[in-house]
Enzyme design. Sequence first.
Site, PDB file in Angstrom:
ATOM      1  N   SER A   1      15.875  -0.151 -11.164  1.00 27.84           N
ATOM      2  CA  SER A   1      15.889  -1.312 -11.644  1.00 27.84           C
ATOM      3  C   SER A   1      15.748  -2.593 -10.967  1.00 27.84           C
ATOM      4  CB  SER A   1      16.355  -1.554 -13.077  1.00 27.84           C
ATOM      5  OG  SER A   1      16.436  -3.364 -13.319  1.00 27.84           O
TER       6      SER A   1
ATOM      7  N   HIS B   1      11.295   0.843 -12.172  1.00 29.73           N
ATOM      8  CA  HIS B   1      11.585   0.176 -13.136  1.00 29.73           C
ATOM      9  C   HIS B   1      11.400  -1.417 -13.399  1.00 29.73           C
ATOM     10  CE1 HIS B   1      13.381   1.024 -17.228  1.00 29.73           C
ATOM     11  NE2 HIS B   1      14.267   0.093 -17.381  1.00 29.73           N
TER      12      HIS B   1
ATOM     13  N   ASP C   1      11.469  -4.215 -15.709  1.00 31.75           N
ATOM     14  CA  ASP C   1      12.259  -4.671 -17.521  1.00 31.75           C
ATOM     15  C   ASP C   1      11.253  -5.299 -17.718  1.00 31.75           C
ATOM     16  OD1 ASP C   1      14.254  -2.843 -17.830  1.00 31.75           O
ATOM     17  OD2 ASP C   1      14.972  -3.678 -16.038  1.00 31.75           O
TER      18      ASP C   1
ATOM     19  N   MET D   1      10.891  -9.143 -20.058  1.00 28.13           N
ATOM     20  CA  MET D   1      11.252  -9.318 -22.151  1.00 28.13           C
ATOM     21  C   MET D   1      10.830 -10.740 -22.277  1.00 28.13           C
ATOM     22  SD  MET D   1      14.800  -8.856 -20.257  1.00 28.13           S
ATOM     23  CE  MET D   1      15.847  -7.553 -19.504  1.00 28.13           C
TER      24      MET D   1
ATOM     25  N   HIS E   1       9.393  -1.176 -18.568  1.00 25.66           N
ATOM     26  CA  HIS E   1      10.219  -0.533 -19.454  1.00 25.66           C
ATOM     27  C   HIS E   1       9.993  -2.238 -20.328  1.00 25.66           C
ATOM     28  CE1 HIS E   1      14.883  -1.073 -20.774  1.00 25.66           C
ATOM     29  NE2 HIS E   1      14.147  -0.895 -22.140  1.00 25.66           N
TER      30      HIS E   1
ATOM     31  N   MET F   1      10.552  -4.819 -23.378  1.00 29.75           N
ATOM     32  CA  MET F   1      11.571  -5.434 -24.389  1.00 29.75           C
ATOM     33  C   MET F   1      11.224  -6.357 -24.954  1.00 29.75           C
ATOM     34  SD  MET F   1      15.473  -4.522 -21.458  1.00 29.75           S
ATOM     35  CE  MET F   1      13.910  -4.798 -20.488  1.00 29.75           C
TER      36      MET F   1
ATOM     37  N   MET G   1      19.019   4.075 -24.223  1.00 28.64           N
ATOM     38  CA  MET G   1      19.766   2.376 -23.961  1.00 28.64           C
ATOM     39  C   MET G   1      21.775   2.763 -23.623  1.00 28.64           C
ATOM     40  SD  MET G   1      17.433   0.727 -23.204  1.00 28.64           S
ATOM     41  CE  MET G   1      17.926  -0.403 -21.860  1.00 28.64           C
TER      42      MET G   1
ATOM     43  N   GLY H   1      18.770  -6.128 -22.508  1.00 28.90           N
ATOM     44  CA  GLY H   1      18.166  -8.035 -22.052  1.00 28.90           C
ATOM     45  C   GLY H   1      18.756  -8.453 -20.904  1.00 28.90           C
ATOM     46  N   PHE H   2      19.540  -7.525 -20.036  1.00 29.36           N
ATOM     47  CA  PHE H   2      20.558  -8.144 -19.126  1.00 29.36           C
ATOM     48  C   PHE H   2      21.449  -7.059 -18.409  1.00 29.36           C
ATOM     49  CE2 PHE H   2      21.155 -11.316 -21.915  1.00 29.36           C
ATOM     50  CZ  PHE H   2      20.629 -12.129 -21.501  1.00 29.36           C
ATOM     51  N   GLY H   3      20.711  -7.603 -16.835  1.00 24.63           N
ATOM     52  CA  GLY H   3      21.405  -6.111 -15.705  1.00 24.63           C
ATOM     53  C   GLY H   3      22.769  -6.430 -15.534  1.00 24.63           C
ATOM     54  N   GLY H   4      23.380  -5.808 -15.237  1.00 24.22           N
ATOM     55  CA  GLY H   4      24.743  -5.658 -14.465  1.00 24.22           C
ATOM     56  C   GLY H   4      26.179  -4.934 -15.921  1.00 24.22           C
TER      57      GLY H   4
ATOM     58  N   ASP I   1      19.641   4.075 -19.052  1.00 24.71           N
ATOM     59  CA  ASP I   1      19.249   2.902 -18.331  1.00 24.71           C
ATOM     60  C   ASP I   1      20.576   1.942 -19.049  1.00 24.71           C
ATOM     61  OD1 ASP I   1      18.051   0.893 -17.609  1.00 24.71           O
ATOM     62  OD2 ASP I   1      16.362   0.135 -19.177  1.00 24.71           O
ATOM     63  N   GLY I   2      20.876   1.073 -17.873  1.00 23.12           N
ATOM     64  CA  GLY I   2      22.395   0.226 -18.260  1.00 23.12           C
ATOM     65  C   GLY I   2      23.547   0.637 -17.546  1.00 23.12           C
ATOM     66  N   GLY I   3      23.776  -0.010 -16.324  1.00 24.47           N
ATOM     67  CA  GLY I   3      25.597   0.758 -16.741  1.00 24.47           C
ATOM     68  C   GLY I   3      25.227   1.653 -15.768  1.00 24.47           C
TER      69      GLY I   3
ATOM     70  N   GLY J   1      20.591  -0.656 -11.957  1.00 25.40           N
ATOM     71  CA  GLY J   1      19.685  -1.953 -11.095  1.00 25.40           C
ATOM     72  C   GLY J   1      20.887  -2.094 -10.124  1.00 25.40           C
ATOM     73  N   SER J   2      22.132  -2.869 -11.298  1.00 27.26           N
ATOM     74  CA  SER J   2      22.604  -3.667  -9.927  1.00 27.26           C
ATOM     75  C   SER J   2      23.583  -2.437  -8.582  1.00 27.26           C
ATOM     76  CB  SER J   2      23.965  -4.632 -10.209  1.00 27.26           C
ATOM     77  OG  SER J   2      24.254  -4.227 -11.393  1.00 27.26           O
TER      78      SER J   2
HETATM   79  O1  LIG Z   1      16.437  -2.308 -19.462  1.00 32.32           O
HETATM   80  C1  LIG Z   1      17.355  -2.749 -18.590  1.00 32.32           C
HETATM   81  C2  LIG Z   1      18.599  -3.778 -19.353  1.00 32.32           C
HETATM   82  O2  LIG Z   1      18.188  -4.900 -20.484  1.00 32.32           O
HETATM   83  C3  LIG Z   1      17.942  -2.102 -17.406  1.00 32.32           C
HETATM   84  O3  LIG Z   1      17.049  -1.458 -17.397  1.00 32.32           O
HETATM   85  C4  LIG Z   1      19.114  -2.350 -16.686  1.00 32.32           C
HETATM   86  O4  LIG Z   1      18.408  -4.225 -15.310  1.00 32.32           O
HETATM   87  C5  LIG Z   1      19.685  -2.033 -15.232  1.00 32.32           C
HETATM   88  O5  LIG Z   1      20.353  -2.498 -14.959  1.00 32.32           O
HETATM   89  P1  LIG Z   1      22.039  -1.999 -14.027  1.00 32.32           P
HETATM   90  O6  LIG Z   1      22.748  -2.279 -15.287  1.00 32.32           O
HETATM   91  O7  LIG Z   1      21.757  -1.302 -13.912  1.00 32.32           O
HETATM   92  O8  LIG Z   1      22.632  -3.508 -13.083  1.00 32.32           O
HETATM   93 FE   LIG Z   2      15.153  -1.107 -18.075  1.00 29.68          FE
END
Ligand SMILES: O=C(CO)[C@@H](O)[C@H](O)COP(=O)(O)O
Ligand SMILES: [Fe+2]
Length: 279
Positions: A49, A74, A76, A78, A121, A123, A192, A197-200, A226-228, A248-249
Amino acid sequence: MIRNSWWRYVPMVRNTPKIPKKKKKKTEVCSRLEAESGSMVYTAKVGPSILSSDLSQLGRECERMMECGADYLHLDVMDGHFVPNITFGHPMVECLRRCIGPDPFFGLEALLTLCRITDMHMMVSRPEQWVKPMAAAGANQYTFHLEATTNPGSLIKEIRESGMKVGLAIKPGTTVEELAPWAGQIDMALVMTVEPGFGGQKFMEDMMPKVSWLRSQFPSLDIEVDGGVGPDSIYRCAEAGANMIVSGSAVVSSDDPRSVIALLKNVVMEAIQKRSLDR
Ligand SMILES: O=C(CO)[C@@H](O)[C@H](O)COP(=O)(O)O
Ligand SMILES: [Fe+2]
């Protein structure tokens, strides 16, 4: 010319078997197809991402991820309404296509590079309104949120008619049983593992039963998390049955994204192999 180019209709490596027209339960059809083919029909894929990257260098960042072994990107989207954050829309996707996409007439390698670019994605509230603009901008897959529409069936149809693959996402508070009625009509289910809404953010391990349930009911479906997701959480995702990994991060901020992508992919490939041996 990006708009309506023929290469947009060339499918990514197809991993969802054609379902016979005769009405049958999805589970029956999948089991039969798998029994016939004798193997799993989905593969491990890692899609960084780029939300966590330097957005002023987006084209360069996308290229960097592909050079480091990303199977897809991927993206995102928003809208500041469905989620409390704003990113970008179809004009940027069109620019990325121009920036990254090599001339499709350069051959198969170029074509594959183009095909793996964009898992959108979405959102956004009212996801219906961006289907055609995203298709025209060169998106390959349109993943919308179940919570954002009152008519998933007609949206799925519209996305397909626009030449894109269909992804269906659920937020942490939505049950997997709500997604299940549509699973036979989509290419990918996105579970999810953070509030969108946010990465990291921190990986929500308590989403894993949703993935396990989906894998048991729909053995051939592409299932994305997706997410963390990163080296610490990938084992749980792979064990539960996810095969499309958004990170992502953990990837983008790493000093060695290539190794992180390889690790994520290897863990998922091993889990797929184990699952097929256990059957
Ligand atoms: O859709 C989202 C957040 O809403 C994701 O795609 C994040 O951007 C993934 O980033 P990490 O959680 O892996 O840092
Ligand atoms: Fe995403």
